[in-house]
Design a protein around this motif. Structure first.
Motif, PDB file in Angstrom:
ATOM      1  N   MET A   1      38.387  44.788  37.825  1.00  0.00           N
ATOM      2  CA  MET A   1      38.233  43.738  38.825  1.00  0.00           C
ATOM      3  C   MET A   1      39.286  42.668  38.579  1.00  0.00           C
ATOM      4  N   LYS A   2      40.152  42.416  39.595  1.00  0.00           N
ATOM      5  CA  LYS A   2      41.179  41.387  39.482  1.00  0.00           C
ATOM      6  C   LYS A   2      40.736  40.125  40.214  1.00  0.00           C
ATOM      7  N   ILE A   3      40.980  38.983  39.587  1.00  0.00           N
ATOM      8  CA  ILE A   3      40.607  37.696  40.169  1.00  0.00           C
ATOM      9  C   ILE A   3      41.815  36.777  40.090  1.00  0.00           C
ATOM     10  N   SER A   4      42.230  36.269  41.252  1.00  0.00           N
ATOM     11  CA  SER A   4      43.317  35.289  41.299  1.00  0.00           C
ATOM     12  C   SER A   4      42.747  33.904  41.036  1.00  0.00           C
ATOM     13  N   LEU A   5      43.382  33.156  40.134  1.00  0.00           N
ATOM     14  CA  LEU A   5      42.893  31.824  39.784  1.00  0.00           C
ATOM     15  C   LEU A   5      42.932  30.894  40.986  1.00  0.00           C
ATOM     16  N   SER A   6      43.968  31.017  41.804  1.00  0.00           N
ATOM     17  CA  SER A   6      44.058  30.143  42.979  1.00  0.00           C
ATOM     18  C   SER A   6      42.943  30.452  43.974  1.00  0.00           C
ATOM     19  N   TRP A   7      42.582  31.719  44.115  1.00  0.00           N
ATOM     20  CA  TRP A   7      41.477  32.088  45.001  1.00  0.00           C
ATOM     21  C   TRP A   7      40.162  31.608  44.397  1.00  0.00           C
ATOM     22  N   LEU A   8      40.001  31.745  43.108  1.00  0.00           N
ATOM     23  CA  LEU A   8      38.785  31.303  42.432  1.00  0.00           C
ATOM     24  C   LEU A   8      38.552  29.812  42.618  1.00  0.00           C
ATOM     25  N   GLN A   9      39.634  29.041  42.642  1.00  0.00           N
ATOM     26  CA  GLN A   9      39.504  27.584  42.755  1.00  0.00           C
ATOM     27  C   GLN A   9      39.067  27.138  44.154  1.00  0.00           C
ATOM     28  N   THR A  26      34.971  36.204  28.298  1.00  0.00           N
ATOM     29  CA  THR A  26      34.778  37.354  27.408  1.00  0.00           C
ATOM     30  C   THR A  26      33.541  37.169  26.548  1.00  0.00           C
ATOM     31  N   MET A  27      33.354  35.957  26.021  1.00  0.00           N
ATOM     32  CA  MET A  27      32.178  35.691  25.192  1.00  0.00           C
ATOM     33  C   MET A  27      30.892  35.645  26.011  1.00  0.00           C
ATOM     34  N   ALA A  28      31.031  35.566  27.332  1.00  0.00           N
ATOM     35  CA  ALA A  28      29.851  35.608  28.207  1.00  0.00           C
ATOM     36  C   ALA A  28      29.601  37.013  28.737  1.00  0.00           C
ATOM     37  N   GLY A  29      30.298  38.010  28.167  1.00  0.00           N
ATOM     38  CA  GLY A  29      30.049  39.389  28.563  1.00  0.00           C
ATOM     39  C   GLY A  29      30.963  39.925  29.634  1.00  0.00           C
ATOM     40  N   LEU A  30      31.894  39.106  30.138  1.00  0.00           N
ATOM     41  CA  LEU A  30      32.845  39.552  31.164  1.00  0.00           C
ATOM     42  C   LEU A  30      34.219  39.627  30.497  1.00  0.00           C
ATOM     43  N   GLU A  31      34.519  40.753  29.926  1.00  0.00           N
ATOM     44  CA  GLU A  31      35.720  40.884  29.097  1.00  0.00           C
ATOM     45  C   GLU A  31      36.992  40.793  29.936  1.00  0.00           C
ATOM     46  N   VAL A  32      37.826  39.820  29.615  1.00  0.00           N
ATOM     47  CA  VAL A  32      39.121  39.678  30.273  1.00  0.00           C
ATOM     48  C   VAL A  32      40.107  40.559  29.511  1.00  0.00           C
ATOM     49  N   GLU A  33      40.548  41.640  30.165  1.00  0.00           N
ATOM     50  CA  GLU A  33      41.406  42.610  29.497  1.00  0.00           C
ATOM     51  C   GLU A  33      42.872  42.227  29.558  1.00  0.00           C
ATOM     52  N   ALA A  34      43.266  41.474  30.577  1.00  0.00           N
ATOM     53  CA  ALA A  34      44.680  41.099  30.711  1.00  0.00           C
ATOM     54  C   ALA A  34      44.785  39.868  31.592  1.00  0.00           C
ATOM     55  N   ILE A  35      45.841  39.108  31.355  1.00  0.00           N
ATOM     56  CA  ILE A  35      46.169  37.956  32.202  1.00  0.00           C
ATOM     57  C   ILE A  35      47.618  38.127  32.650  1.00  0.00           C
ATOM     58  N   THR A 153      52.547  28.914  40.504  1.00  0.00           N
ATOM     59  CA  THR A 153      51.883  29.593  39.392  1.00  0.00           C
ATOM     60  C   THR A 153      50.499  30.034  39.842  1.00  0.00           C
ATOM     61  N   ASP A 154      50.149  31.246  39.483  1.00  0.00           N
ATOM     62  CA  ASP A 154      48.827  31.767  39.828  1.00  0.00           C
ATOM     63  C   ASP A 154      48.499  32.894  38.858  1.00  0.00           C
ATOM     64  N   ALA A 155      47.614  32.607  37.923  1.00  0.00           N
ATOM     65  CA  ALA A 155      47.212  33.621  36.942  1.00  0.00           C
ATOM     66  C   ALA A 155      46.209  34.570  37.575  1.00  0.00           C
ATOM     67  N   VAL A 156      46.374  35.863  37.281  1.00  0.00           N
ATOM     68  CA  VAL A 156      45.444  36.883  37.743  1.00  0.00           C
ATOM     69  C   VAL A 156      44.742  37.449  36.519  1.00  0.00           C
ATOM     70  N   LEU A 157      43.417  37.321  36.491  1.00  0.00           N
ATOM     71  CA  LEU A 157      42.620  37.817  35.373  1.00  0.00           C
ATOM     72  C   LEU A 157      42.087  39.201  35.713  1.00  0.00           C
ATOM     73  N   GLU A 158      42.339  40.154  34.837  1.00  0.00           N
ATOM     74  CA  GLU A 158      41.787  41.495  35.012  1.00  0.00           C
ATOM     75  C   GLU A 158      40.566  41.619  34.115  1.00  0.00           C
ATOM     76  N   ILE A 159      39.400  41.756  34.744  1.00  0.00           N
ATOM     77  CA  ILE A 159      38.133  41.732  34.014  1.00  0.00           C
ATOM     78  C   ILE A 159      37.544  43.138  33.971  1.00  0.00           C
TER      79      ILE A 159
END
Length: 804
Positions: A1-9, A26-35, A153-159
């Protein structure tokens, strides 16, 4: 699952650094595999100023631009009509990869060299304008990377989500978690439906014939839409999470799915026969062509979305080619439904389709989120597609899953997690992720589960929510209390490792096979029905027909391993396996588990060398191997006795024996029966031994007794007897041992002969007896007297004769 930080905001303010956010998720159980930085490719796109423009000598529509890159100038061939001297524009340098996959290279265009590429906003995925160069405003210094110049700038988190968290397969789902982490409030899009006309009930209907597969189906109709490209903001949102824009209507359904987690589908209303929807299961063998252009053969329990005459979509998996949105579409029926997760999983698996929709439906979507997503999509289609919303909504509902209300014990939670969290703190942690809590007592909370948390069904699930909300790294680390006394390891483990070492020293290789075998394995070994090993324990949900029952012998797996090696032209094999077998005691009882050891030898005795000739292994090689194992374990006394045909059906009669230790049978050794080899397609002889470790262990000594090396020399005498060919040589050796003569150190067989001049039916057997005293050097006369006494006893006992 990919999440764009700008979309999240758009839904929750993110005040922390992205690395900190990734850690907390990650510590809440949603492991961020890549940024990933979405605009990282703009590092190679520079702000450039056009210093000079001249006509292209070989093309009327092209120009030669001399461009200032901040570190010098370069020449670029450009065809943009708005290119002008003094203009600031983005320059993609050599090696830059653009969003459409183009890699900029030094090239020659109509005979003129070009050392880069001046870009439009569309080419950089920074806008929809592709009519000319992207004009940069302000006093930007040439040579500045474009992402720095425009502060892009827009970080994309891969969860990496676990299958039990479908609520986080959406931007709003992740925003809900982020809001709880930062004690913020989530902002959901406000839906204001525009003015409507007509009545949907007069235009269409929905009939659910399979409510167990589809408990809810909702639909709206939008008319007079214009199908075309989506606005840039919508395309950008989809690209940020890896989706490809198609057209404004399809893009809206994908956008709402990623936003809310509810998959939607848009049908061309005018292509629906009778302008209605029927939800039913498919007919066996029915054919259907999906949106990817592939024809599918359906099975009877697959859910289909149909119009008045034909299927138009595989429910929850993929739409059909016969109702897709095209540029001529003017009326759209929007589908938003809740499908049975098990039904969707089975259908997607059988058809080999893994779509974004099936990925969500098979894990479970929010049963109460159907209407919200439908209204959101209708609002966007009216706004973006310039459509008109038909009044009303069809929402057919049957028995939807109900979110449970659970009781949570505070003391039990702390005991399980090893924490000391107060009752009110637990209530706060759960409330922040939209669980409704009420205090029922000093130690008890009543917790109402939100409908989108389809994975929460018991008290332990709530405890897990408390743990991850606290942050797994905040749970104190404790160590188990260990006794000070050292416990010796179990005898089985230590002796099994000794067996491994002994076999490895003899050149055997360990194999590990599945504990599941074909249910026909007993027949392949020719076992009689009364054999306990025919009592097989069936697997309730076997992976395949070859793994349908628990193994009752290690031999089938070993023979399969041999067959597989032979197919790879590896014919010299020395293999062993140690493991459990399982004998069924009935459906309501646990099976009997036995630890066994099996070894196999096949092919040549030793690998062929330049100075040796190949010699195939035989019974005595595998017998020597088992003797080596037992001798290494200090097991004694060991003898091998005749094995009758009815005692073992998978070993060849006459080339097999029982392994006896102190009068108890501990295993078998011999050649695999040719008929068994034929069943397993083995084209060369195989020799095996098997040991029952439970029977063998009591005979392995716990300690080793030291015996001093002899001081005095040995002397040997040979004896040759003529006796009946049916008498085993081992019986002769055993008789000498039973005489218990203190001076006899060793007895061994060194020759056996049959044939003329010996009478038919009899054989010549030669034994060598070694004599030694621990107190003196033996005299010949004393040895000869003892040797004659032993020889006379052998002659009398076996009715033997002496050679003349």
């Amino acid at each position: 699952m990919k999440i764009s930080l700008s979309w999240l905001q758009d839904y929750v303010p993110v005040k922390m650094e992205v690395d900190r956010l990734a850690h907390l998720l990650t510590m809440a159980g949603l492991e961020v595999e890549a940024i990933e930085e979405r605009f990282a490719y703009l590092d190679q796109v520079l702000v450039a100023r056009i210093r000079e423009i001249s006509p292209h000598p070989n093309a009327d529509k092209l120009k030669l631009c001399t461009v200032d890159t901040g570190q010098g100038t370069c020449r670029v061939v450009c065809g943009a009509p708005n290119a002008a001297e003094g203009m600031l524009a983005p320059l993609a340098t050599v090696g830059c990869e653009l969003p459409n996959g183009t890699v900029v290279q030094i090239g020659t265009i109509r005979g003129q060299a070009s050392e880069g590429m001046l870009c439009s906003a569309a080419e950089l995925a920074l806008g929809a304008d592709d009519s000319g160069l992207m004009a940069l405003e302000g006093d930007l210094p040439p040579g500045t990377p474009l992402n720095q110049a425009l502060k892009l700038t827009d970080a994309v988190l891969e969860i990496g989500l676990t299958p039990n968290r479908p609520d986080c397969l959406s931007v709003i789902g992740i925003a809900r978690e982020v809001a709880a982490l930062d004690s913020a409030s989530i902002r959901r899009p406000e839906i204001r439906l525009p003015e409507t006309h007509g009545r949907i009930e007069q235009m269409t209907s929905v009939t659910i014939e399979s409510p167990d597969h589809c408990p809810r189906y909702a639909a709206r109709v939008v008319e007079n839409i214009t199908v075309g490209p989506s606005p840039f903001w919508l395309q950008d949102r989809l690209r940020s999470v890896g989706l490809r824009p198609i057209n404004n209507i399809v893009d809206i359904t994908n956008f709402v799915m990623m936003e809310t987690g509810q998959p939607l589908h848009a049908f061309d209303f005018d292509r629906l026969a009778e302008n209605r929807i029927v939800v039913r299961t498919a007919g066996a063998g029915e054919h259907f062509t999906t949106l990817d252009g592939k024809e599918r053969i359906l099975e009877a329990d697959m859910l289909m979305i149909c119009d008045g005459r034909k299927p138009v979509a595989v429910g929850g998996v993929m739409g059909g080619l016969n109702s897709e949105i095209d540029p001529g579409t003017t009326r759209v029926l929007i589908e938003s439904a809740y499908f049975n997760p098990i039904s969707i999983r089975k259908t997607a698996k059988r058809l080999g389709i893994n779509s974004d929709a099936s990925h969500r439906f098979e894990r479970g979507v929010d049963p109460k989120g159907t209407r919200y997503a439908l209204d959101r999509a209708a609002q966007l289609m009216v706004d973006i597609g310039n459509g008109q919303l038909v009044e009303g909504c069809i929402d057919v509902t049957y028995d939807l899953p109900q979110a449970p209300t659970l009781e949570l014990s505070v003391s039990a939670t702390n005991r399980l997690l090893g924490t000391a969290v107060e009752r009110d703190e637990i209530a706060r942690l759960l409330t922040e992720i939209e669980f409704e809590t009420a205090i029922k007592g000093d130690d008890l909370l009543t917790v109402a589960t939100p409908s989108f948390r389809v994975d929460v069904s018991r008290q332990e699930d709530l405890m897990e929510e408390v743990a991850r909300r606290m942050g797994y790294d905040n749970i104190p680390v404790t160590f188990p209390t260990l006794p000070a006394a050292i416990q010796p390891p179990p005898k089985l483990l230590t002796q099994r490792q000794r067996m491994r070492d002994l076999l490895a020293g003899m050149g055997f290789t360990e194999t590990i096979n599945y504990s599941f075998v074909h249910n026909d394995s007993c027949r392949r070994l020719r076992l009689p029905e009364a054999d306990p090993r025919c009592r097989q324990l069936a697997i309730l949900n076997p992976l395949s027909e070859d793994q349908a029952v628990m193994r009752t012998s290690l031999i089938p797996g070993m023979l399969e391993t041999m067959r597989r090696n032979l197919s790879y032209q590896s014919r010299n094999l020395k293999l062993y396996e140690t493991g459990k077998i399982f004998i069924s005691e009935g459906n309501d009882r646990q099976p009997v588990e036995k630890d066994m050891l099996v070894a196999l030898w096949s092919g040549d005795r030793i690998d062929q060398q330049w100075h040796t000739r190949p010699v195939p292994c035989d019974f005595y090689d595998i017998k020597g191997a088992v003797e080596g194992v037992l001798e290494g374990l200090r097991v004694a006394p060991v003898r091998f006795t005749r094995l009758e045909p009815e005692q073992c059906t998978y070993l060849r009669y006459g080339v097999a024996a029982k392994i006896m230790v102190a009068g108890n049978e501990v295993g078998l050794v011999g050649q695999v029966h040719p008929k068994v080899c034929g069943v397993y397609e083995l084209k060369q002889d195989a020799f095996i031994f098997e040991l029952d470790l439970a029977r063998l262990l009591p005979h392995i000594p716990e300690t080793i007794q030291f015996t001093a090396l002899p001081k005095y020399p040995p002397t040997a005498r040979d004896t040759t007897l003529i006796l009946d060919e049916a008498i085993e040589a081992a019986e002769m050796l055993r008789l000498v041992d039973q005489m218990d003569e203190s001076l006899v150190e060793e007895v061994r067989l060194f020759d056996v002969f049959q044939g003329a001049p010996i009478t038919e039916g009899r054989k010549s057997v030669s034994l060598r007896i070694v004599y030694r005293s621990g107190e003196k050097t033996l005299e010949d006369e004393e040895v000869n007297r003892l040797h004659k006494r032993i020889t006379d006893r052998l002659v009398d006992h076996f009715n033997a004769g002496l050679p003349t």
